[in-house]
Design an enzyme around this catalytic site. Sequence first.
Site, mmCIF file in Angstrom:
data_model
loop_
_atom_site.group_PDB
_atom_site.id
_atom_site.type_symbol
_atom_site.label_atom_id
_atom_site.label_comp_id
_atom_site.label_asym_id
_atom_site.label_seq_id
_atom_site.Cartn_x
_atom_site.Cartn_y
_atom_site.Cartn_z
ATOM 1 N N ALA A 122 0.825 -1.211 0.000
ATOM 2 C CA ALA A 122 0.000 0.000 0.000
ATOM 3 C C ALA A 122 0.857 1.257 0.000
ATOM 4 O O ALA A 122 0.575 2.222 0.705
ATOM 5 C CB ALA A 122 -0.940 0.000 1.207
ATOM 6 N N HIS B 283 -7.959 34.847 -5.935
ATOM 7 C CA HIS B 283 -9.262 34.229 -5.671
ATOM 8 C C HIS B 283 -10.045 34.119 -6.985
ATOM 9 O O HIS B 283 -10.054 35.061 -7.767
ATOM 10 C CB HIS B 283 -10.058 35.074 -4.676
#
Length: 463
Positions: free
Chosen positions: A179, A442
């Site tokens: 994993a 933004h």
Amino acid sequence: MADYDVIVIGSGPGGYVCAIRCAQLGLKTACVEGRETLGGTCLNVGCIPSKALLHASHMLHEAEENFTKMGLKGKSPSVDWKQMLAYKDDVIGQNTKGIEFLFKKNKVDWLKGWGKITGKGEVQVGDDTYKAKNIVIATGSEVSTLPGVEVNNAGGVVVDSTGALALPKVPKKMVVIGAGVIGLEMGSVYARLGTEVTVVEYLDHITPGMDAEVSRAFQKLLKKQGLNFILGAAVQGVEELKTKAKVTYRLKKDDSEEVLDADVVLVATGRRAFTDGLGLSEVGVEVTDRGVVEVDHWKTNVDGIWAIGDATPGPMLAHKAEDEGMAAAEAIAGQAGHVNYDVIPSVIYTAPEVAAVGKTEEQLKDEGRDYKVGKFSFMGNGRAKAVFEADGFVKILADKKTDRILGVHIIGPSAGDLIHEACVAMEFGAAAEDLARTCHAHPTFSEAVREAALACGDGPIHS
């Protein structure tokens, strides 16, 4: 008189970068490569092809899950596996040809064949021997084997990372042993393509070495995407039948033995230094019992022989090898050469991506360091919500007294790109407040990094 100032053995990210930088610094340079194409494991059977398949399978996920939400309606795309593999191969070709072009542009000679150091300043390639004032070992790494498991990429049943990039068809069931980064990335690809994927891991958690909080969140998201996990399980063996395989594993918690059926088994248990056959012991170069070359500022114990990348200690990352390639080239040319080993990022290119740089919370606790944590969820990020990628968070670890950034961990959209804001900040010794007071455009994902930095102080605005 030497044929070259520098001969680099290996043309992976460390080797080709080192060779090009040597040439830029006025050194007559050659690079030895036995593959038919340049670029090493990364470009041919590693980073680049796996990212192509990750991108393609993510586009399928977007079409199946999110297109209709945005008013994009029509028949869902079907998977043409052969075409997807052709796309992947085309990406490989573009990149490897690009390195060949860069060699020609910078006048780096490609010595085609496998190299062996036969004496001081001597490299044998095929039947020819070349002399160089400096030799750089950049031979990278190879797949680690697992006792009781025999990989046969040609058969397409029990494969390693190379075989997983070229399966004859998309399997119905896949068992991934390990994993770590490779297992989760390739498991994610096939899960998106409809494969039932089960990951078997010896440890009781995924992604060894990752910040534990991020690791737990990552596993939950992967489970939501359909990956199954069996943790704390030691694989005993794999029996390959005609068209499928049986994986036997033993659970550590109760010592019970279980069996899994699979059409394909991917062995993803890590990599090891690839230094066999280089003649290192014959010329006296010190290596560990695992074949890792011992170095001090990229110098071996033998004058004129250097080593970089996966063949040396440290994380096996292409960008670490590139940095060392640049540094070694500069050191050979009489310059300083520098690698900041405290600021080397790591990235897992699943969806969401996971990225980290610096210390984990567990490491800081072990060191007894006083620290503070600033966290911000992508659920509070307008851009992430707009594109259905609001899972995950940014976590900043800063010194409690000085506010200096010690580590940053991101799970979320474009984490692999966002982490470099933290890398630059840490390279300059920035405080969390420095990030918090820097204007961010933004709406962007990067605002989540600023908000996490604000969380190290008086608190974020959007949480």
